[in-house]
Scaffold this motif. Structure first.
Motif, mmCIF file in Angstrom:
data_model
loop_
_atom_site.group_PDB
_atom_site.id
_atom_site.type_symbol
_atom_site.label_atom_id
_atom_site.label_comp_id
_atom_site.label_asym_id
_atom_site.label_seq_id
_atom_site.Cartn_x
_atom_site.Cartn_y
_atom_site.Cartn_z
ATOM 1 N N ARG A 53 -7.417 40.052 18.285
ATOM 2 C CA ARG A 53 -7.482 38.859 19.655
ATOM 3 C C ARG A 53 -6.819 37.667 18.647
ATOM 4 N NH1 ARG A 53 -9.169 39.531 24.351
ATOM 5 N NH2 ARG A 53 -10.953 40.707 23.564
ATOM 6 N N ASP A 54 -6.738 37.084 18.152
ATOM 7 C CA ASP A 54 -5.906 35.744 17.726
ATOM 8 C C ASP A 54 -4.561 36.172 17.832
ATOM 9 O OD1 ASP A 54 -7.726 34.555 16.909
ATOM 10 O OD2 ASP A 54 -7.997 35.149 14.826
ATOM 11 N N GLU A 55 -3.962 37.319 18.081
ATOM 12 C CA GLU A 55 -3.244 37.372 18.536
ATOM 13 C C GLU A 55 -2.375 37.200 19.973
ATOM 14 O OE1 GLU A 55 -0.418 40.276 14.807
ATOM 15 O OE2 GLU A 55 -1.627 41.276 16.194
ATOM 16 N N ALA A 56 -3.317 38.296 20.847
ATOM 17 C CA ALA A 56 -3.178 38.220 21.776
ATOM 18 C C ALA A 56 -4.018 37.507 22.343
ATOM 19 C CB ALA A 56 -4.290 39.394 22.630
ATOM 20 N N LEU A 57 -4.730 35.941 22.288
ATOM 21 C CA LEU A 57 -5.204 35.021 22.060
ATOM 22 C C LEU A 57 -3.522 33.621 22.939
ATOM 23 C CD1 LEU A 57 -8.881 34.346 21.546
ATOM 24 C CD2 LEU A 57 -7.645 35.149 24.102
ATOM 25 N N ARG A 58 -3.036 34.262 21.239
ATOM 26 C CA ARG A 58 -2.024 33.710 21.031
ATOM 27 C C ARG A 58 -0.560 33.285 22.417
ATOM 28 N NH1 ARG A 58 0.024 34.550 16.293
ATOM 29 N NH2 ARG A 58 -1.934 34.519 15.534
ATOM 30 N N GLU A 59 -0.728 34.777 22.467
ATOM 31 C CA GLU A 59 0.686 35.760 23.567
ATOM 32 C C GLU A 59 -0.329 34.490 24.311
ATOM 33 O OE1 GLU A 59 3.821 36.281 25.123
ATOM 34 O OE2 GLU A 59 2.868 36.495 22.985
ATOM 35 N N ALA A 60 -0.960 34.719 25.013
ATOM 36 C CA ALA A 60 -1.966 34.893 26.264
ATOM 37 C C ALA A 60 -1.974 33.000 26.880
ATOM 38 C CB ALA A 60 -3.222 35.249 26.821
ATOM 39 N N ARG A 61 -2.469 32.408 25.884
ATOM 40 C CA ARG A 61 -1.856 30.802 25.796
ATOM 41 C C ARG A 61 -0.401 29.926 26.122
ATOM 42 N NH1 ARG A 61 -6.102 30.620 21.434
ATOM 43 N NH2 ARG A 61 -4.773 30.699 19.878
ATOM 44 N N ARG A 62 0.218 30.556 25.869
ATOM 45 C CA ARG A 62 1.854 30.561 25.913
ATOM 46 C C ARG A 62 2.191 30.667 27.566
ATOM 47 N NH1 ARG A 62 6.101 34.913 23.168
ATOM 48 N NH2 ARG A 62 6.930 33.664 24.615
ATOM 49 N N PRO A 63 3.443 29.272 27.517
ATOM 50 C CA PRO A 63 3.203 28.743 29.265
ATOM 51 C C PRO A 63 3.931 30.413 29.908
ATOM 52 C CG PRO A 63 4.458 27.236 27.098
ATOM 53 C CD PRO A 63 3.218 28.263 27.020
ATOM 54 N N PHE A 64 4.393 29.805 30.894
ATOM 55 C CA PHE A 64 4.813 31.139 31.540
ATOM 56 C C PHE A 64 5.823 31.048 32.121
ATOM 57 C CE2 PHE A 64 4.309 28.217 34.870
ATOM 58 C CZ PHE A 64 5.412 28.033 35.246
ATOM 59 N N TRP A 65 6.766 29.490 31.319
ATOM 60 C CA TRP A 65 8.808 29.739 31.700
ATOM 61 C C TRP A 65 8.995 31.010 30.065
ATOM 62 C CZ3 TRP A 65 5.087 25.945 31.533
ATOM 63 C CH2 TRP A 65 5.110 24.671 30.664
ATOM 64 N N ASP A 66 7.923 30.291 28.783
ATOM 65 C CA ASP A 66 8.470 30.800 27.750
ATOM 66 C C ASP A 66 8.363 32.132 27.569
ATOM 67 O OD1 ASP A 66 9.006 31.370 24.835
ATOM 68 O OD2 ASP A 66 7.139 30.025 23.817
ATOM 69 N N ARG A 67 9.373 32.569 27.304
ATOM 70 C CA ARG A 67 9.508 33.885 27.079
ATOM 71 C C ARG A 67 9.866 34.789 26.262
ATOM 72 N NH1 ARG A 67 14.103 36.068 32.064
ATOM 73 N NH2 ARG A 67 12.419 37.054 32.583
ATOM 74 N N GLY A 68 10.449 33.531 25.079
ATOM 75 C CA GLY A 68 10.610 34.475 23.848
ATOM 76 C C GLY A 68 9.899 35.263 23.080
#
Length: 68
Positions: A53-68
């Motif tokens: 859950r933590d990994e998913a939420l961390r990914e979901a919070r990334r800005p759309f322009w951050d593709r890394g």
């Protein structure tokens, strides 16, 4: 039938559908949508794709322009 110079130029100027030639905005919108959906997955679905859950939420919070 032989192509005229005009018809060759017109066909060459048509947009291609490859990912390389798409506008960044299209990719950004798709990525933003995927990240929003990732945040809504339940624990079983997250387990299916190997995320906590933590990994998913961390990914979901990334800005759309951050593709890394």
């Amino acid at each position: 039938m032989a192509q005229t110079a005009h018809s060759r130029n017109c066909s060459a100027s048509r947009p291609r559908s490859s990912a390389r030639n798409r506008l960044p905005l299209v990719d950004w919108l798709a990525l933003a949508r995927q990240r929003r959906l990732l945040a809504t997955l339940d624990a079983d679905r997250l387990d299916d794709i190997g995320l906590t859950r933590d990994e998913a939420l961390r990914e979901a919070r990334r800005p759309f322009w951050d593709r890394g």
